[in-house]
Design a protein around this motif. Sequence first.
Motif, PDB file in Angstrom:
ATOM      1  N   ALA A   1       0.852  -1.197   0.000  1.00  0.00           N
ATOM      2  CA  ALA A   1       0.000   0.000   0.000  1.00  0.00           C
ATOM      3  C   ALA A   1       0.882   1.239   0.000  1.00  0.00           C
ATOM      4  O   ALA A   1       1.954   1.252   0.623  1.00  0.00           O
ATOM      5  N   GLU A   2       0.417   2.290  -0.672  1.00  0.00           N
ATOM      6  CA  GLU A   2       1.218   3.508  -0.818  1.00  0.00           C
ATOM      7  C   GLU A   2       0.356   4.750  -0.612  1.00  0.00           C
ATOM      8  O   GLU A   2      -0.678   4.915  -1.268  1.00  0.00           O
ATOM      9  N   ASP A   3       0.792   5.600   0.294  1.00  0.00           N
ATOM     10  CA  ASP A   3       0.223   6.941   0.441  1.00  0.00           C
ATOM     11  C   ASP A   3       0.935   7.814  -0.590  1.00  0.00           C
ATOM     12  O   ASP A   3       2.080   8.216  -0.402  1.00  0.00           O
ATOM     13  N   ALA A   4       0.243   8.084  -1.686  1.00  0.00           N
ATOM     14  CA  ALA A   4       0.848   8.808  -2.804  1.00  0.00           C
ATOM     15  C   ALA A   4       0.459  10.281  -2.813  1.00  0.00           C
ATOM     16  O   ALA A   4       0.393  10.900  -3.869  1.00  0.00           O
ATOM     17  N   GLY A   5       0.217  10.841  -1.651  1.00  0.00           N
ATOM     18  CA  GLY A   5      -0.084  12.269  -1.537  1.00  0.00           C
ATOM     19  C   GLY A   5      -1.537  12.577  -1.782  1.00  0.00           C
ATOM     20  O   GLY A   5      -2.282  12.871  -0.847  1.00  0.00           O
ATOM     21  N   ASP A   6      -1.961  12.520  -3.037  1.00  0.00           N
ATOM     22  CA  ASP A   6      -3.363  12.787  -3.367  1.00  0.00           C
ATOM     23  C   ASP A   6      -4.113  11.512  -3.726  1.00  0.00           C
ATOM     24  O   ASP A   6      -5.256  11.555  -4.161  1.00  0.00           O
ATOM     25  N   ARG A   7      -3.447  10.367  -3.551  1.00  0.00           N
ATOM     26  CA  ARG A   7      -4.060   9.083  -3.874  1.00  0.00           C
ATOM     27  C   ARG A   7      -3.615   8.042  -2.850  1.00  0.00           C
ATOM     28  O   ARG A   7      -2.564   8.168  -2.228  1.00  0.00           O
ATOM     29  N   LEU A   8      -4.406   7.011  -2.706  1.00  0.00           N
ATOM     30  CA  LEU A   8      -4.007   5.830  -1.953  1.00  0.00           C
ATOM     31  C   LEU A   8      -3.995   4.671  -2.933  1.00  0.00           C
ATOM     32  O   LEU A   8      -4.998   4.410  -3.613  1.00  0.00           O
ATOM     33  N   ILE A   9      -2.862   3.984  -3.025  1.00  0.00           N
ATOM     34  CA  ILE A   9      -2.699   2.883  -3.978  1.00  0.00           C
ATOM     35  C   ILE A   9      -2.519   1.589  -3.193  1.00  0.00           C
ATOM     36  O   ILE A   9      -1.683   1.510  -2.292  1.00  0.00           O
ATOM     37  N   VAL A  10      -3.319   0.595  -3.517  1.00  0.00           N
ATOM     38  CA  VAL A  10      -3.221  -0.725  -2.882  1.00  0.00           C
ATOM     39  C   VAL A  10      -3.033  -1.759  -3.984  1.00  0.00           C
ATOM     40  O   VAL A  10      -3.906  -1.936  -4.830  1.00  0.00           O
ATOM     41  N   ARG A  11      -1.887  -2.405  -3.954  1.00  0.00           N
ATOM     42  CA  ARG A  11      -1.567  -3.421  -4.971  1.00  0.00           C
ATOM     43  C   ARG A  11      -1.898  -4.792  -4.379  1.00  0.00           C
ATOM     44  O   ARG A  11      -1.086  -5.400  -3.686  1.00  0.00           O
TER      45      ARG A  11
END
Length: 433
Positions: free
Chosen positions: A361-371
Amino acid sequence: MPDTAIQIQPVKSLDVAISAPPSKAHSLRYIYIAALADGVSRLDHLLLGEDQRHALNAIRSLGVPVELDEIAAAAAIHGTGGRLQAPDNELFIGNSGVGIRFLTPIAALVADGTVTLTGDERMCNGRPIADLLTALAPLGITASSMRDNGLPPLLVQGGGIRGGTTHLRGQASSQYFSAILIAAPFADEDVTIHADGEIKSRPYIDTTIAAMQAFGVTAEVTASGFRVAAGQRYQPLQTAIEGDYSSASYFFAAAAVTGGKIRVDGLRSDSDQGDRYIVEALQTMNCHAEFADDAVELQGGPLAPIETDMSNYPDLVPTLAVVAAFADGTSVFTGVEHLRIKESDRLAATATELQRLGADAEDAGDRLIVRGRAGESMHGATIETYNDHRLAMAFAIAGLRVPGVVITNPGCVAKSFPDFFERLADITAQDRS
């Protein structure tokens, strides 16, 4: 409920029915509006979480009599028609964002004197309110941050509301709009709010407008915002609070991650709650749902990833992110920036705790990405909840699939769903029976 830690018991199968708890958003709005109504309102099926108790204590301190029936989960609120008294002491509202924001313009209705509004450490150091304070000034309300830093504690000057026209950034909290709308009927002049830019979390404003309408006051939706005509009066109401889609979301997520089936009773199919979106989102992720008049049944399946704008559904982000960790593919959640000023930095916390479970999981600033890898990389861990009720409940759902998930400070769920872990234990007990 112990405040130390609780270990979640996995389930092998899930086929249960459960009743939805009362809506948090409706309970709070109805409490505050009932306090301003001309007469006694009876609220049944009322959520009695921490935020609602703070709300009831606050309106009592402002001179509104309340009769609370703990066993029946009901309250009789003797509205004073907007004639409020300055309290003897400061009003402590805990970490209730709705509470401190709604009370700021309401406090201006005290006949004379001032009202001090404060909260817990997170409220006073991590939940800004400057946009609301700025928007209230053109309406004749003097409210200021006592430390001059745009955060509570706040000092509100009584004496009434002049009314007029004001502006709010659409990207600011929807609760600012709702706060002004609820107090607006008591202004000397009509109140017009211009939204500068697209409004985030708009469904919560729709819930506010519907609640006002239930008490007999109309808020007009205009091309650029909202308008409330002066001189309208809230009429007392007797009603039962509808079931909460936000709280039900955890049980729908339980069916999704376990591949099981759950029916949640007490949910209106025509509800104005934005968090009804949980059902649509899970359908997109390959779950099957059926609506009845007062229930929703959801069947889990092999989970697909999702890409979705969560601007209108911020409270669902941790829950859907946990579900996404069990999907096969990459999920992307946009419109999530506002999560940084919730009960915790909910965006960073969600990514961090998913990583603790072995998810990508990544806190990408303006997005949350879950692989997602269909849950294959997931393992047990002790989850930090940051005293955030929604994190505690969302990550507890992961423990239904992954052995060894331990939730710290489970008592934080008292804010919105005091018996959540008891309900969850009932589900796991049914699986073992």
